[in-house]
Design a protein around this motif. Structure first.
Motif, short mmCIF file in Angstrom:
data_model
loop_
_atom_site.label_atom_id
_atom_site.label_comp_id
_atom_site.label_asym_id
_atom_site.label_seq_id
_atom_site.Cartn_x
_atom_site.Cartn_y
_atom_site.Cartn_z
N SER A 70 -22.44 40.10 25.37
CA SER A 70 -23.36 40.58 26.39
C SER A 70 -24.15 39.37 26.89
CB SER A 70 -24.31 41.63 25.80
OG SER A 70 -25.18 42.13 26.79
N ALA A 106 -27.04 37.50 29.33
CA ALA A 106 -28.27 37.57 30.12
C ALA A 106 -28.40 36.24 30.86
CB ALA A 106 -29.48 37.81 29.22
N GLU A 154 -37.95 37.35 26.84
CA GLU A 154 -37.62 38.66 27.41
C GLU A 154 -36.12 38.91 27.37
OE1 GLU A 154 -39.35 38.48 31.27
OE2 GLU A 154 -41.37 39.10 30.59
N ALA A 155 -35.32 37.87 27.66
CA ALA A 155 -33.86 38.03 27.62
C ALA A 155 -33.40 38.32 26.20
CB ALA A 155 -33.19 36.76 28.15
N ASP A 214 -35.15 39.77 23.85
CA ASP A 214 -35.56 41.14 23.52
C ASP A 214 -34.62 42.15 24.13
OD1 ASP A 214 -37.67 40.20 22.04
OD2 ASP A 214 -39.16 40.44 23.64
N ARG A 215 -34.16 41.92 25.38
CA ARG A 215 -33.21 42.85 26.01
C ARG A 215 -31.90 42.90 25.24
NH1 ARG A 215 -34.83 40.28 30.78
NH2 ARG A 215 -32.77 39.31 31.02
N ASP A 230 -32.25 44.87 22.12
CA ASP A 230 -32.25 46.31 22.39
C ASP A 230 -30.83 46.85 22.50
OD1 ASP A 230 -34.99 46.35 22.39
OD2 ASP A 230 -35.20 46.26 24.57
N GLN A 231 -29.86 45.97 22.82
CA GLN A 231 -28.46 46.37 22.90
C GLN A 231 -27.76 46.30 21.54
OE1 GLN A 231 -26.41 44.28 26.07
NE2 GLN A 231 -28.26 44.25 27.33
#
Length: 343
Positions: free
Chosen positions: A90, A92, A104-105, A107-108, A111-112
Protein backbone atom coordinates in the motif's frame (compact mmCIF):
# COMPACT_ATOMS: atom_id res chain seq x y z
CA UNK A 1 -12.90 -23.70 0.50
CA UNK A 2 -15.52 -26.43 1.09
CA UNK A 3 -16.89 -25.83 -2.44
CA UNK A 4 -13.40 -26.21 -3.91
CA UNK A 5 -12.84 -29.39 -1.92
CA UNK A 6 -16.13 -30.89 -3.16
CA UNK A 7 -15.40 -30.12 -6.84
CA UNK A 8 -11.82 -31.42 -6.57
CA UNK A 9 -12.85 -34.49 -4.59
CA UNK A 10 -10.48 -33.77 -1.71
CA UNK A 11 -10.70 -32.62 1.90
CA UNK A 12 -10.72 -28.94 2.81
CA UNK A 13 -7.41 -29.56 4.63
CA UNK A 14 -5.88 -30.56 1.28
CA UNK A 15 -7.22 -27.37 -0.31
CA UNK A 16 -5.64 -25.40 2.55
CA UNK A 17 -2.29 -27.14 2.01
CA UNK A 18 -2.38 -26.30 -1.72
CA UNK A 19 -3.23 -22.66 -1.02
CA UNK A 20 -0.41 -22.38 1.49
CA UNK A 21 2.15 -24.06 -0.78
CA UNK A 22 2.70 -27.08 1.43
CA UNK A 23 5.16 -29.53 -0.18
CA UNK A 24 3.46 -32.84 0.71
CA UNK A 25 0.67 -32.79 -1.90
CA UNK A 26 0.70 -35.13 -4.93
CA UNK A 27 1.08 -33.24 -8.24
CA UNK A 28 -2.16 -34.68 -9.61
CA UNK A 29 -4.07 -33.69 -6.49
CA UNK A 30 -2.58 -30.19 -6.57
CA UNK A 31 -3.62 -29.76 -10.19
CA UNK A 32 -7.22 -30.89 -9.44
CA UNK A 33 -7.43 -28.36 -6.62
CA UNK A 34 -6.02 -25.56 -8.78
CA UNK A 35 -8.45 -26.47 -11.58
CA UNK A 36 -11.37 -26.29 -9.13
CA UNK A 37 -10.12 -22.93 -7.88
CA UNK A 38 -10.07 -21.61 -11.45
CA UNK A 39 -13.49 -23.11 -12.24
CA UNK A 40 -15.15 -21.59 -9.17
CA UNK A 41 -13.11 -18.34 -9.32
CA UNK A 42 -12.27 -18.91 -5.66
CA UNK A 43 -10.42 -16.17 -3.80
CA UNK A 44 -9.23 -16.55 -0.19
CA UNK A 45 -10.81 -14.06 2.20
CA UNK A 46 -7.80 -11.94 3.10
CA UNK A 47 -9.63 -10.10 5.88
CA UNK A 48 -10.74 -13.36 7.50
CA UNK A 49 -7.26 -14.84 7.20
CA UNK A 50 -5.77 -11.73 8.82
CA UNK A 51 -8.16 -12.08 11.76
CA UNK A 52 -7.04 -15.66 12.32
CA UNK A 53 -3.31 -15.25 11.71
CA UNK A 54 -3.00 -11.63 12.89
CA UNK A 55 -0.93 -11.09 9.75
CA UNK A 56 -2.15 -8.81 6.95
CA UNK A 57 0.71 -9.70 4.57
CA UNK A 58 0.67 -6.01 3.65
CA UNK A 59 3.52 -3.53 3.82
CA UNK A 60 3.26 0.23 3.55
CA UNK A 61 5.49 2.51 1.49
CA UNK A 62 5.74 6.27 1.98
CA UNK A 63 7.00 7.70 -1.30
CA UNK A 64 8.13 11.11 -2.51
CA UNK A 65 9.33 12.44 -5.86
CA UNK A 66 7.94 9.47 -7.76
CA UNK A 67 8.26 11.38 -11.06
CA UNK A 68 12.06 11.43 -10.66
CA UNK A 69 14.16 8.52 -11.86
CA UNK A 70 15.78 7.63 -8.53
CA UNK A 71 12.72 7.65 -6.22
CA UNK A 72 10.55 6.05 -8.93
CA UNK A 73 13.08 3.25 -9.40
CA UNK A 74 13.31 2.74 -5.62
CA UNK A 75 9.52 2.44 -5.36
CA UNK A 76 9.34 0.01 -8.28
CA UNK A 77 12.11 -2.20 -6.87
CA UNK A 78 10.48 -2.32 -3.43
CA UNK A 79 7.09 -3.23 -4.91
CA UNK A 80 8.61 -6.02 -7.02
CA UNK A 81 10.56 -7.43 -4.07
CA UNK A 82 7.44 -7.35 -1.88
CA UNK A 83 5.35 -9.20 -4.48
CA UNK A 84 8.06 -11.84 -4.84
CA UNK A 85 8.00 -12.34 -1.07
CA UNK A 86 4.20 -12.70 -1.00
CA UNK A 87 3.33 -9.28 0.38
CA UNK A 88 0.81 -6.73 -0.80
CA UNK A 89 1.96 -3.11 -0.93
CA UNK A 90 0.00 0.00 0.00
CA UNK A 91 1.60 3.26 -1.18
CA UNK A 92 1.19 6.74 0.29
CA UNK A 93 2.68 9.30 -2.12
CA UNK A 94 3.54 12.69 -0.64
CA UNK A 95 4.29 16.09 -2.15
CA UNK A 96 6.48 17.10 0.79
CA UNK A 97 8.46 15.14 3.34
CA UNK A 98 7.86 17.33 6.35
CA UNK A 99 7.51 15.66 9.74
CA UNK A 100 3.74 16.19 9.96
CA UNK A 101 2.96 14.86 6.46
CA UNK A 102 5.17 11.79 6.95
CA UNK A 103 3.58 11.02 10.34
CA UNK A 104 0.08 11.39 8.84
CA UNK A 105 0.99 9.02 6.00
CA UNK A 106 2.34 6.47 8.49
CA UNK A 107 -0.84 6.73 10.55
CA UNK A 108 -3.01 6.15 7.45
CA UNK A 109 -1.00 3.07 6.55
CA UNK A 110 -1.27 1.74 10.09
CA UNK A 111 -5.05 2.17 9.88
CA UNK A 112 -4.90 -0.24 6.91
CA UNK A 113 -3.22 -2.86 9.10
CA UNK A 114 0.24 -2.85 7.49
CA UNK A 115 2.87 -4.98 9.23
CA UNK A 116 5.78 -2.67 8.45
CA UNK A 117 6.57 0.54 6.56
CA UNK A 118 9.27 1.59 4.13
CA UNK A 119 9.91 5.33 3.91
CA UNK A 120 11.70 6.52 0.77
CA UNK A 121 13.64 9.42 2.28
CA UNK A 122 15.99 11.06 -0.25
CA UNK A 123 15.90 14.54 1.28
CA UNK A 124 17.27 15.98 4.51
CA UNK A 125 13.80 16.91 5.88
CA UNK A 126 12.71 13.30 5.39
CA UNK A 127 15.58 12.03 7.52
CA UNK A 128 14.50 14.40 10.29
CA UNK A 129 10.88 13.30 9.87
CA UNK A 130 11.80 9.61 10.13
CA UNK A 131 13.83 10.30 13.25
CA UNK A 132 10.75 11.79 14.93
CA UNK A 133 8.24 9.13 13.84
CA UNK A 134 6.03 7.62 16.51
CA UNK A 135 4.68 4.22 15.52
CA UNK A 136 4.35 0.70 16.87
CA UNK A 137 5.16 -0.96 13.52
CA UNK A 138 8.71 -1.42 12.20
CA UNK A 139 10.07 1.22 9.82
CA UNK A 140 12.93 1.01 7.32
CA UNK A 141 14.18 4.11 5.50
CA UNK A 142 15.53 3.92 1.94
CA UNK A 143 18.06 6.51 0.80
CA UNK A 144 18.29 8.14 4.23
CA UNK A 145 22.02 7.66 4.85
CA UNK A 146 23.49 6.21 8.01
CA UNK A 147 22.47 8.87 10.55
CA UNK A 148 18.87 7.69 10.86
CA UNK A 149 17.72 6.01 14.11
CA UNK A 150 15.81 3.40 12.08
CA UNK A 151 17.36 0.72 9.83
CA UNK A 152 18.32 2.10 6.42
CA UNK A 153 19.25 0.87 2.97
CA UNK A 154 21.08 3.23 0.62
CA UNK A 155 23.09 3.20 -2.57
CA UNK A 156 26.79 3.89 -1.93
CA UNK A 157 26.69 7.21 -3.78
CA UNK A 158 29.98 8.47 -2.38
CA UNK A 159 31.92 5.41 -3.55
CA UNK A 160 30.34 5.68 -7.00
CA UNK A 161 31.32 9.33 -7.31
CA UNK A 162 34.87 8.57 -6.18
CA UNK A 163 35.18 5.79 -8.77
CA UNK A 164 34.01 7.89 -11.69
CA UNK A 165 36.23 10.83 -10.67
CA UNK A 166 39.28 8.56 -10.38
CA UNK A 167 38.42 7.12 -13.80
CA UNK A 168 38.67 10.60 -15.36
CA UNK A 169 41.86 11.47 -13.48
CA UNK A 170 43.42 8.18 -14.62
CA UNK A 171 42.69 9.25 -18.21
CA UNK A 172 45.04 12.18 -17.70
CA UNK A 173 42.60 14.99 -16.94
CA UNK A 174 44.13 17.61 -14.62
CA UNK A 175 40.87 17.97 -12.73
CA UNK A 176 37.16 17.16 -13.00
CA UNK A 177 34.36 19.72 -12.93
CA UNK A 178 31.04 18.83 -11.33
CA UNK A 179 27.41 19.69 -12.04
CA UNK A 180 25.67 18.94 -8.74
CA UNK A 181 22.11 18.01 -7.84
CA UNK A 182 19.77 20.33 -5.91
CA UNK A 183 20.50 21.29 -2.30
CA UNK A 184 18.75 19.33 0.43
CA UNK A 185 19.07 15.97 -1.34
CA UNK A 186 21.29 13.32 0.27
CA UNK A 187 22.43 12.11 -3.17
CA UNK A 188 23.62 15.64 -3.95
CA UNK A 189 25.72 15.80 -0.79
CA UNK A 190 27.18 12.28 -0.98
CA UNK A 191 28.01 12.40 -4.70
CA UNK A 192 29.63 15.80 -4.29
CA UNK A 193 31.58 14.51 -1.28
CA UNK A 194 32.89 11.52 -3.26
CA UNK A 195 33.95 13.77 -6.15
CA UNK A 196 35.73 16.19 -3.82
CA UNK A 197 37.51 13.44 -1.84
CA UNK A 198 38.79 11.78 -5.01
CA UNK A 199 40.23 15.08 -6.27
CA UNK A 200 41.81 15.88 -2.90
CA UNK A 201 43.30 12.38 -2.62
CA UNK A 202 44.92 12.84 -6.04
CA UNK A 203 46.20 16.34 -5.22
CA UNK A 204 44.09 17.74 -8.08
CA UNK A 205 42.47 21.20 -8.03
CA UNK A 206 38.88 21.24 -6.74
CA UNK A 207 36.76 23.55 -8.92
CA UNK A 208 33.59 25.13 -7.61
CA UNK A 209 30.62 22.85 -8.25
CA UNK A 210 27.88 24.07 -10.59
CA UNK A 211 24.40 23.82 -8.99
CA UNK A 212 21.69 21.80 -10.75
CA UNK A 213 18.21 20.40 -10.14
CA UNK A 214 18.32 16.87 -11.67
CA UNK A 215 16.93 18.20 -14.99
CA UNK A 216 18.41 18.20 -18.50
CA UNK A 217 17.68 21.93 -18.63
CA UNK A 218 19.99 22.59 -15.67
CA UNK A 219 22.71 20.50 -17.33
CA UNK A 220 22.29 22.47 -20.55
CA UNK A 221 22.57 25.83 -18.77
CA UNK A 222 25.68 24.74 -16.86
CA UNK A 223 27.04 23.30 -20.11
CA UNK A 224 26.84 26.67 -21.85
CA UNK A 225 29.18 28.10 -19.21
CA UNK A 226 31.53 25.11 -19.21
CA UNK A 227 31.74 25.00 -23.01
CA UNK A 228 33.07 28.56 -23.03
CA UNK A 229 36.01 27.60 -20.77
CA UNK A 230 38.81 26.08 -22.84
CA UNK A 231 40.50 24.68 -19.71
CA UNK A 232 37.57 22.32 -18.95
CA UNK A 233 38.34 18.80 -20.18
CA UNK A 234 36.21 16.56 -17.90
CA UNK A 235 32.80 16.95 -16.25
CA UNK A 236 31.05 14.66 -13.76
CA UNK A 237 27.26 15.15 -13.65
CA UNK A 238 25.28 14.17 -10.57
CA UNK A 239 22.74 12.31 -12.71
CA UNK A 240 22.22 11.24 -16.32
CA UNK A 241 19.60 13.89 -17.09
CA UNK A 242 22.13 16.61 -16.25
CA UNK A 243 24.62 14.85 -18.52
CA UNK A 244 22.09 14.81 -21.35
CA UNK A 245 21.65 18.59 -21.16
CA UNK A 246 25.42 19.06 -20.96
CA UNK A 247 25.97 16.97 -24.08
CA UNK A 248 23.49 19.15 -25.99
CA UNK A 249 25.28 22.35 -24.93
CA UNK A 250 28.68 20.96 -25.87
CA UNK A 251 27.43 19.80 -29.29
CA UNK A 252 26.01 23.25 -29.98
CA UNK A 253 29.32 24.85 -28.98
CA UNK A 254 31.24 22.55 -31.34
CA UNK A 255 33.15 20.82 -28.53
CA UNK A 256 34.04 17.20 -29.40
CA UNK A 257 33.06 14.48 -26.91
CA UNK A 258 35.27 12.93 -25.65
CA UNK A 259 37.99 14.50 -27.83
CA UNK A 260 37.73 17.91 -26.19
CA UNK A 261 35.64 17.17 -23.08
CA UNK A 262 34.82 13.89 -21.34
CA UNK A 263 31.35 13.63 -19.79
CA UNK A 264 30.14 11.12 -17.18
CA UNK A 265 26.82 10.76 -15.39
CA UNK A 266 25.24 8.84 -12.51
CA UNK A 267 22.25 6.42 -12.52
CA UNK A 268 22.64 4.46 -15.79
CA UNK A 269 19.07 5.18 -16.81
CA UNK A 270 17.85 2.95 -19.62
CA UNK A 271 18.42 5.64 -22.28
CA UNK A 272 22.04 6.35 -21.27
CA UNK A 273 23.46 3.77 -23.69
CA UNK A 274 21.72 5.62 -26.56
CA UNK A 275 22.98 9.14 -25.88
CA UNK A 276 25.32 10.63 -28.50
CA UNK A 277 27.92 9.47 -27.63
CA UNK A 278 26.82 6.62 -25.29
CA UNK A 279 27.21 7.82 -21.73
CA UNK A 280 29.82 6.62 -19.25
CA UNK A 281 27.97 6.54 -15.95
CA UNK A 282 27.53 4.92 -12.54
CA UNK A 283 24.93 2.16 -12.35
CA UNK A 284 22.69 1.85 -9.31
CA UNK A 285 21.28 -1.60 -8.64
CA UNK A 286 17.73 -0.66 -7.69
CA UNK A 287 16.64 -4.30 -7.77
CA UNK A 288 19.17 -5.12 -5.06
CA UNK A 289 18.15 -1.98 -3.17
CA UNK A 290 14.53 -3.17 -3.09
CA UNK A 291 15.46 -6.71 -2.07
CA UNK A 292 17.73 -5.54 0.74
CA UNK A 293 15.13 -3.06 2.00
CA UNK A 294 12.44 -5.73 2.04
CA UNK A 295 14.71 -8.28 3.74
CA UNK A 296 15.53 -5.74 6.43
CA UNK A 297 11.90 -4.79 6.96
CA UNK A 298 10.67 -8.41 7.11
CA UNK A 299 13.43 -9.15 9.61
CA UNK A 300 12.27 -6.17 11.69
CA UNK A 301 8.65 -7.37 11.43
CA UNK A 302 9.67 -10.84 12.62
CA UNK A 303 11.73 -9.38 15.46
CA UNK A 304 8.83 -7.12 16.48
CA UNK A 305 6.28 -9.97 16.40
CA UNK A 306 8.35 -11.91 18.93
CA UNK A 307 8.44 -9.05 21.41
CA UNK A 308 5.12 -7.22 20.93
CA UNK A 309 2.02 -7.96 22.89
CA UNK A 310 1.67 -4.63 24.62
CA UNK A 311 -0.43 -2.20 22.65
CA UNK A 312 0.68 1.37 22.30
CA UNK A 313 2.76 3.76 20.27
CA UNK A 314 6.52 3.54 20.33
CA UNK A 315 9.35 5.37 18.66
CA UNK A 316 10.10 4.00 15.19
CA UNK A 317 13.71 3.32 16.18
CA UNK A 318 14.76 0.77 18.80
CA UNK A 319 18.07 -0.18 20.43
CA UNK A 320 18.03 -3.50 18.56
CA UNK A 321 17.50 -1.75 15.21
CA UNK A 322 20.03 1.04 15.71
CA UNK A 323 23.08 0.75 13.51
CA UNK A 324 21.46 -1.54 10.91
CA UNK A 325 22.54 0.40 7.85
CA UNK A 326 23.04 -1.37 4.51
CA UNK A 327 25.00 0.14 1.62
CA UNK A 328 24.33 -1.24 -1.87
CA UNK A 329 27.44 -0.97 -4.10
CA UNK A 330 27.48 0.82 -7.45
CA UNK A 331 29.14 -0.13 -10.74
CA UNK A 332 31.11 2.08 -13.12
CA UNK A 333 29.84 1.57 -16.69
CA UNK A 334 32.35 2.66 -19.33
CA UNK A 335 31.02 3.91 -22.66
CA UNK A 336 32.02 6.37 -25.36
CA UNK A 337 31.59 9.71 -23.60
CA UNK A 338 34.85 9.51 -21.62
CA UNK A 339 38.34 9.39 -23.06
CA UNK A 340 41.91 10.50 -22.56
CA UNK A 341 42.58 14.15 -21.85
CA UNK A 342 43.40 16.26 -24.95
CA UNK A 343 47.05 17.20 -25.33
Amino acid sequence: MADVARVAGVSHQTVSRVLNGAPHVRPGTRERVLAAIRELDYRPNVAARALVTRRSQTLGVVSFGSALYGPASMLDSIEQAARSAGYFVSVASLRSLETRSVQEAVDRLRDQGVEGIVVIAPQTPAVSAVAQLSTAVPVVAVGAGSDSPVPTVSVDNEAGARAVTRHLLDLGHATVHHIAGPPGWLETATRQAGWRKALEAAGAPVPEAHPGDWSARAGYEAGLRLAADATVTAVFCANDHLALGLLRALHEAGRAIPGDISVVGFDDMSEAAYFAPPLTTVRQDFGELGRRALELLVDEVTRSSRTTGVAGREHAGSPESAGRHVLVPTELVLRGSSGRAPR
